[in-house]
Design a protein around this motif. Structure first.
Motif, mmCIF file in Angstrom:
data_model
loop_
_atom_site.group_PDB
_atom_site.id
_atom_site.type_symbol
_atom_site.label_atom_id
_atom_site.label_comp_id
_atom_site.label_asym_id
_atom_site.label_seq_id
_atom_site.Cartn_x
_atom_site.Cartn_y
_atom_site.Cartn_z
ATOM 1 N N VAL A 177 0.854 -1.184 0.000
ATOM 2 C CA VAL A 177 0.000 0.000 0.000
ATOM 3 C C VAL A 177 0.889 1.233 0.000
ATOM 4 N N SER A 178 0.519 2.230 -0.809
ATOM 5 C CA SER A 178 1.359 3.417 -0.936
ATOM 6 C C SER A 178 1.036 4.420 0.161
ATOM 7 N N GLU A 179 1.816 5.473 0.194
ATOM 8 C CA GLU A 179 1.595 6.544 1.188
ATOM 9 C C GLU A 179 0.240 7.188 1.053
ATOM 10 N N THR A 180 -0.310 7.160 -0.157
ATOM 11 C CA THR A 180 -1.592 7.822 -0.387
ATOM 12 C C THR A 180 -2.748 6.845 -0.269
ATOM 13 N N GLY A 181 -2.475 5.612 0.140
ATOM 14 C CA GLY A 181 -3.553 4.666 0.345
ATOM 15 C C GLY A 181 -3.957 3.890 -0.894
ATOM 16 N N LEU A 182 -3.061 3.741 -1.820
ATOM 17 C CA LEU A 182 -3.368 2.950 -3.006
ATOM 18 C C LEU A 182 -2.755 1.560 -2.842
ATOM 19 N N ILE A 183 -3.638 0.548 -2.835
ATOM 20 C CA ILE A 183 -3.155 -0.831 -2.697
ATOM 21 C C ILE A 183 -2.782 -1.360 -4.069
ATOM 22 N N GLU A 184 -1.682 -2.096 -4.114
ATOM 23 C CA GLU A 184 -1.314 -2.738 -5.381
ATOM 24 C C GLU A 184 -1.048 -4.212 -5.115
ATOM 25 N N SER A 185 -1.671 -5.076 -5.929
ATOM 26 C CA SER A 185 -1.505 -6.512 -5.693
ATOM 27 C C SER A 185 -0.206 -7.006 -6.303
ATOM 28 N N HIS A 186 0.417 -7.973 -5.648
ATOM 29 C CA HIS A 186 1.639 -8.567 -6.188
ATOM 30 C C HIS A 186 1.448 -10.064 -6.329
ATOM 31 N N ASN A 187 2.181 -10.823 -5.484
ATOM 32 C CA ASN A 187 2.107 -12.277 -5.625
ATOM 33 C C ASN A 187 0.905 -12.833 -4.888
#
Lengths: 666, 803
Positions: B272-282
């Motif tokens: 999750v980024s500083e601005t609250g954006l989640i990004e999926s990985h494995n």
């Protein structure tokens, strides 16, 4: 022929601001400032990360614990350059964006041109402007009237951070944003503002006779220094120190010769007012130095820190005399009794303590302001005035009896005596003057029409002496002096002083005789003689050239050492007897005299050499013209001889071997 | 599941001011409330697909405001325009939603508040983090309270502590707080925010407005909500924006997404980024949290590989436990393993329920039983055994730190232990048992439960121990500052401690005995400002304690069925004992940032536990009868990497006491323990201070703390060496004389080998195993050779591990 560029250094070179872009990039003109602004906070003498000290030329060349950081002539091989361009780890300065392109370029050029220390080290090429003899580089302060009639309006809103008045109360100085405000202590009239572009003033003090005003301050976490003004001409007389944070505690010795100062780097510095050199460094405090004060006669001084500890040192030897322990909060002010027997300190623990300077013990203490005492001064009759966080200004007798008090509507941050009047500045930037705490005060306000919102005039660089940072004594020198055998003060360089004048004399003799010969029309001297004379003169010139820098360096060093020795009365091994001290002094003076003689002799030699040079030049010219005349005469003669021989042959009808030509002058 | 046409219809008809949650699309937050000219609210449009995946549809949705004079849409935010009410029309795919918008005080742009505006910036930029100025002594003389628990003190330190140093009111840009924060002035902390950034502008504006503190009466945040409630993302690189909304005590809400700190507990699965954006990985699951003020909330995020079969079904069923476990596995597209064999089940059940491996007779009986439901019957049998009571008396002894100490004599301690055992033997409801301990008064000999207050007399440590063992929560952090990853503040900590601040001690006639009683005075003081703190239930109300004994009041809360923590904690502990891993792991570290892997399961276990009146046996019965407990340890294709979701049984090293007791029984030997009868088992040791080399090496808890980590089942080299060389194997084999007995009775080597296998492994050896063993015999000394076989069996993993 005039290969010598003989430079005389008369004073210490001031470092001008970044010069024009086409000026050669040197350490003193460009690089020092770049390193100071970007690097020196972590890489200076007292805090040298990785053992790298970038606050001096020698330090840059010396490098870090891993070795050299600059490679002569090759920027891409210089670790310093690679880190600041982020070509290699660790990127410097860490945690900040990269330095400006312009500065990176200057560093690169500097390394590639061989890292000259100052403009005199730059190799002058033939195409440069012709070197004229005797090119002094001197910085003479240009005296200007520097007091402004208007004050920066920033005085309102911020707490009054410094306050002082001359002993007779005629002049009151208020420390503020970018300026020191001056008020007439009698009429409460605003006199003007002394610009302090260095930032904010945190400490003010007048000399005993009121002729000099001292201010210590700076810009938080960036720079700090001590400035001394003349209260008559309002010029900056001296600027001392170039710290990396604000100077919070500072004082000038009663005789005006020393400036004592310190700040968040916890290090006490003692500098020579005249030259600005730091002649002493004391590392005793373990927290920010917040106050410093000389005793009334200047033999000892007290310094105090944010941790609540205060120390008393002897000025000459810098030995620790007393440790004043007792306060449990940041000490905010130190004040001396007039007889020098007592010293008062006040702190954020609210108390004022009186310390006996002979025993080092606290004799009296009382709670002056619950919540914290912020300021304290001693008045003309030995009484005390204090200001504290309980919003009161209080007047005390010398032994702590409350005489009078006054509650203000804001916390007073600074209080002082103006003669026998009391002046106090508060949290909101207001300053008031009382003849007595029970009476109503006069406001010391800058008239609205004299307020400037624009900071530009106050941020402009002020002309005047610039601060020095060279520490004459190695920073590692301990405050207490080791009991060793006295080390030799210094070794003088070898100067073949006897030889040179003799050779010059001999050269002059031979030249004079040649000159004479020419004048009397005698057979012109052989060209070889002239050559030889020239060569001899050149050799002498070389010797002088190679000796001079060392001699001059030695002179400067000796002068400073002498001063230091004088001031410190210094001899390793504790106190020396008066006799020995005198002996040393005489020795120093003798050596100095010798050296002075050497210098004089060198100067004389130089003058003589130049004269000889001129003469040789003249003679050479003349002999050249004589020579050419002679050659033309010879040629004429030759022609005539040829003619006469032909004629003779024709007359006698015989063929004879012509006579050998007479040797011709070459 | 085919899309339900009725849902679509419902959606179109649904136009009331209630937030419309269609089967597919939701708008978050469910309503928008803007107060003041500066207010704004960011939003997301969230799509939940039928196959279980979710999607952030904000970019594709069409958003329009019904009345633009009241509010406007700017990017993905709604900003105020004028006072009044309107709605937001949200269109996505073929669905329409209406969201109510309320705007008030739209022309008011008050001065910034120190607590509401400046403090969050100091937290967001990391100024007051533990590594920096939030450290106990700050940095270089500048200290801020950790994550801002002390705004009043922080104001003093910023603006008043050193006049003129940190703030500059006439030249705000020259303030040290800005020059250092932006790295312009040399700052060890580096650049925390850029010049001109929002954080910078907030601080600069506050300085320009006079850098004032708030007068009293500033609204306080009461909680935060995080949207969406979960995310199931398929491919790598899929994004989901979070929205965090704080509610305040004055009824207002505020978008604090930009002021929150975001953390993922598994960056490998989802970052999750500083601005609250989640990004999926494995592939994996993560718990993504937002922290603002003293609140932390999080959402579960599942990341599935692109090639996963979204139509997977799980056919296997069992009891309610299996339904809930399978529901979670389905989300993760994991299939549970097969059932374990009878032999495996037999061994496992014996070890877990009675703390001993099965005897040969137990084995024969179970394997011969052919009637259906034999596993269930075995469980019932084992639950009635005495050894079951001993096992749980030991576990409760660890929770209650039963151990001799300076003040606690063995006599008192034994009394305590026996009391605990007695209650378990009589099926006392566990919540009552704990409550009895809390309210205990009297002499430490006659009222054994009072020993709890002799073992630990310090009221702060008592409250920490009670919270940790009874409620499963570690509140220690909150002694000095608000808990960074949980909701506990210092107020909660000292409020809970206050229950234990009136305990008095008197000496009795016997010098070893003390009388524990309740005083009528004694207070707890808050560490920040020394104020008296009234007793307060952890996460609950402040009860009326005047005229009552504080510990009695607390005991009542502990045993109350309404108590949200006790049932969950005990159910979790029992689950962890049988499964090898709690639903919350570690079992005594329940916190928002350590969520249960299967919240529904835990809730159901807890509620059934309450329904049976905290009956331990019933809970164990349910767990052991579930298919999940009886799974094999063999992985299948889908669950090879799963260690946390109970899709297969865990391979667990047998704990020290059980191992020693089983070893003793298998070798026909016993161990002598101080102050215990001849054939006592190590499970029966009452005193945590009593141990021996074997037990210590194999991780017996010494009960110096209540930490669940004291019981250590991690294999070590010392253990291996001890089994190879030590007296526990070799000497016992000789001492027990089992092999010589069998030889004398006329058994043949293959028969003896078989019996040894049954004893050690609870199974018969395969013909190949027998053949190989016999082939390895080097001499005619059968006893010696068979001793070696025995030794080898005891040194093997099949023996030492519960599989």
């Amino acid at each position: 022929m005039s290969r010598l560029l003989f430079t005389v250094i008369l004073g210490v070179i001031a470092c001008p601001a970044a010069s024009a872009d086409d000026a050669p990039v040197t350490y003193s003109t460009h690089i020092r400032k770049i390193f100071r602004d970007n690097c020196a906070n972590c890489h200076n003498t007292s805090r040298a990360r990785a053992g790298l000290d970038l606050s001096s030329y020698a330090g840059v060349i010396k490098g870090s614990t891993s070795g050299e950081v600059v490679t002569h002539g090759d920027a891409t091989d210089s670790f310093l350059y690679l880190t600041i361009t982020h070509a290699e780890e660790p990127a410097m300065p860490p945690g900040k964006p990269q330095m400006k392109e312009k500065y990176l370029n200057q560093v690169r050029v500097w390394i590639e041109t061989g890292m000259p220390e100052s403009p005199k080290d730059v190799k002058v090429t033939a195409s440069a402007a012709p070197a004229t003899a005797m090119q002094p580089e001197v910085s003479v302060p240009a005296p200007t009237a520097t007091m402004m009639k208007q004050a920066y309006s920033g005085v309102q809103g911020n707490p009054v951070s410094a306050l002082a008045a001359s002993a007779d109360g005629s002049l009151i100085a208020i420390g503020s944003q970018l300026q020191v405000l001056l008020f007439d202590g009698r009429s409460a009239e605003f006199l003007g503002a002394l610009p302090y572009p260095e930032g904010e003033v945190f400490q003010l003090g007048f000399s005993d006779d009121g002729s000099v005003l001292m201010a210590g301050g700076g810009t938080a976490a960036e720079a700090g220094n001590v400035v001394l003004w003349s209260t008559k001409t309002h010029e900056r007389l001296h600027v001392v120190g170039d710290d990396y944070d604000v100077v919070y505690g500072c004082d000038v010795s009663p005789n005006g010769q020393l400036v004592l100062y310190g700040g968040p780097d916890r290090i006490l510095k003692i500098a020579d007012t005249q030259s600005g050199y730091i002649i002493g460094v004391i590392k005793k405090h373990t927290d920010w130095v917040m106050a410093a004060a000389f005793s009334p006669e200047g033999f000892i001084f007290t310094t105090a820190d944010r941790d609540g500890n205060a120390y008393v040192f002897e000025t000459e030897s810098r030995e620790l005399l007393h440790t004043l322990r007792g306060h449990s909060g940041c000490i905010t002010a130190i004040a001396w009794s007039h007889d020098g027997n007592f010293c008062y300190t006040c702190a954020e623990d609210g108390s004022v303590r009186r310390w006996n300077m002979h025993t080092g013990k606290a004799e009296n203490q009382w709670s002056a302001h619950p919540g914290g005492t912020l300021s304290m001064k001693v008045g003309p009759e030995g009484q005390l005035v204090t200001a504290g966080r309980d919003q009161h200004v209080r007047l005390w007798s010398a032994d702590g009896q409350l005489v009078a008090e006054r509650k203000l509507d804001q916390i007073p941050t600074r209080a002082a005596f103006a003669g026998s009047m009391i002046v106090a500045g508060d949290w909101k930037g207001q300053t008031r003057l009382w003849s007595s705490l029970t009476a109503d005060p006069q406001q010391l306000t800058v008239p609205a029409g004299s307020l400037l919102d624009d900071t530009t005039p106050f941020l402009a660089e002020v002309s005047g002496p610039t601060a020095i940072t060279e520490i004459l004594e190695p920073a590692a020198a301990p405050a207490t002096i080791a009991m060793d055998a006295p080390a030799p003060l210094m070794t003088l360089p070898e100067v073949p002083t006897g030889e040179i004048p003799q050779r010059l004399a001999a050269a002059r003799q031979s030249l004079l005789s040649i000159e004479q010969q020419l004048q009397t029309g005698a057979v012109p001297a052989s060209a070889d003689d002239l050559q030889r004379a020239l060569a001899a003169a050149a050799q002498i010139a070389d010797s002088i050239e190679s000796q001079t820098p060392e001699i001059l360096e030695a002179q400067v060093f000796l002068k400073a050492a002498m001063e230091r020795a004088q001031l410190a009365g210094r001899a390793t091994g504790g106190r020396l007897s008066q006799g020995t001290q005198q002996q040393l002094k005489t020795q120093l003076q003798t050596t100095d005299a010798d050296l002075q003689a050497v210098v004089a002799a060198c100067q004389q030699m130089e003058a003589e050499y130049l004269e000889l040079e001129a003469r040789i030049a003249a003679m050479t010219d003349r002999s050249t013209s004589v020579k050419s005349q002679y050659i033309s005469v010879i040629e004429e003669l030759q022609k005539l001889t040829d003619l006469s021989t032909r004629l003779k042959r024709q007359l006698t009808g015989t063929t004879t071997v012509p006579d050998a030509r007479p040797a011709s002058a070459n | 599941m085919a899309p339900n046409p009725m849902n679509r219809l419902l959606l179109i008809l649904c136009a009331a001011s209630l937030p419309c949650e269609a089967a597919d699309v939701t708008f978050y937050p469910p309503q928008i409330q803007l107060t003041g000219a500066r207010d704004f609210q960011s939003f997301i449009v969230y799509e939940a697909l039928e196959n279980g995946l979710t999607k952030d549809a904000t970019a594709e949705a069409k958003i329009a405001v019904a009345d633009e004079s009241i509010a406007r849409v700017e990017g993905h935010s709604v900003v105020p325009a004028g006072d009044g009410s309107t709605t937001l029309q949200v269109q996505f795919a073929d669905q329409t939603l209406e969201v109510p918008v309320q705007v008030s005080l739209s022309d008011q742009d008050d001065d910034l508040s120190f607590r509401l505006d400046v403090m969050p910036v100091l937290t967001k930029t990391g100024c007051n983090s533990g590594r920096c100025h939030g450290a106990a002594r700050g940095k270089d003389g500048f200290r801020l309270s950790l994550y801002g628990f002390d705004p009043a003190g922080d104001y003093h330190r910023l603006a008043q502590e050193m006049p003129g140093r940190r703030l500059n009111l006439s030249r705000p840009e020259a303030s040290l707080i800005l020059t250092k924060g932006t790295g312009v002035a040399p700052h060890s902390g580096g650049e925390r925010f850029a010049v001109g950034s929002e954080s910078y502008q907030t601080l600069e504006r506050w300085l320009r407005e006079g850098a004032n503190d708030d007068l009293s009466g500033v609204a306080e945040a009461t909680d935060i909500s995080i949207y969406p409630p979960e995310a199931v993302m398929k491919s790598k690189g899929q994004g989901q924006q979070l929205v965090v909304v704080a509610s305040y005590s004055d009824g207002t809400t505020r978008d604090v997404t930009k002021l929150s700190t975001f953390i993922s507990n598994n960056d490998n699965a989802a970052e999750v980024s500083e601005t609250g954006l989640i990004e999926s990985h494995n592939r994996g699951e993560a718990f993504v949290m937002a922290r603002f003020d003293s609140f932390t909330e999080g959402i579960p995020v599942i990341s599935l590989p692109a090639e996963a079969d979204m139509q997977m079904e799980i056919a296997e069923t069992g009891n309610y436990i299996d339904e809930l476990v399978n529901a979670k596995l389905r989300k993760l597209l994991i299939r549970p393993s097969e059932l374990c064999s009878d032999e495996r089940f037999l061994r496992r059940a014996y070890i877990d329920i009675i703390g001993l491996t099965p005897t040969e007779d137990d084995y024969e009986r179970f394997m011969a039983d052919t009637a259906s439901g034999k596993r269930a019957r075995l469980i019932d049998e084992l639950l009635d055994r005495e050894e079951f009571i001993d096992l749980w008396a030991m576990k409760l002894g660890e929770m209650l730190k039963i151990r001799t100490a300076n003040q606690v004599s063995y006599k008192a301690l034994l009394g305590f232990h026996n009391w605990v055992r007695h209650q378990i033997a009589n099926d006392m409801p566990l919540n009552e048992l704990l409550a009895e301990v809390i309210r205990a008064e009297g002499g430490t000999f006659d009222s054994p439960a009072t020993n709890y207050y002799q073992i630990e007399a310090n009221n702060r440590l008592l409250s920490e121990n009670v919270a940790q063992s009874f409620l499963g929560m570690r509140i220690q952090c909150a002694q000095c500052h608000n808990h960074p990853f949980d909701r506990w503040t210092m107020d909660d900590y000292y409020g809970f401690t206050a229950f234990f601040s009136r305990i008095g001690f008197k000496q009795s006639t016997d010098p070893r005995e003390y009388i524990v009683h309740e005083l009528d005075q004694g207070e707890t003081y808050h560490v920040v400002d020394n104020r008296t703190v009234a007793p307060k239930y952890l996460g609950g109300a402040t009860p009326e304690t005047d005229g009552q004994k504080r510990r009695s009041v607390l005991a009542h809360w502990i045993s109350d069925h309404e108590n949200p923590y006790v049932a969950t904690n005990l159910a979790n502990i029992v689950w962890a004992h049988h499964m090898g891993r709690g639903i919350v792991e570690p079992v005594d570290d329940v916190r928002i940032s350590n969520p249960p892997v299967n919240a529904a399961l835990l809730t159901e276990l807890a509620s059934r536990f309450r329904a049976t009146n905290f009956n331990l046996k019933e809970l164990v019965r349910d767990i052991c009868n579930s298919r999940t407990y009886q799974l094999s340890t063999q992985a299948n294709q889908t669950n090879t990497e799963d260690l946390t979701n109970f899709s297969k049984a865990a391979v667990r090293r047998i704990r020290a006491e059980v191992l020693l007791d089983s070893l003793s029984r298998i070798t026909n030997t016993s161990t002598r323990f101080a102050r215990l009868p001849e054939n006592a088992r190590s499970v029966q040791i009452a005193d945590g201070a009593v141990s021996n080399y074997f037990l210590s090496t194999f991780g017996r808890a010494n009960r110096e703390t209540v930490c669940s980590c004291e019981v250590d089942v991690v294999p070590t080299l010392s253990q291996a060496f001890h089994l190879i060389n030590g007296e526990t194997t070799n000497d016992r084999i000789e001492e027990g004389g089992l092999v010589s007995e069998l030889l004398k009775a006329g058994a043949t080597p293959p028969q003896i080998i078989e019996r040894l296998y049954v004893r050690c492994y609870t199974r018969k050896p395969t013909p190949m195993e027998v053949e190989k063993i016999l082939a390895s015999f080097e001499s005619d000394d059968l006893e010696s050779e068979l001793h070696d076989v025995f030794w080898a069996l005891l040194n093997s993993r099949e023996f030492l591990f519960n599989r």
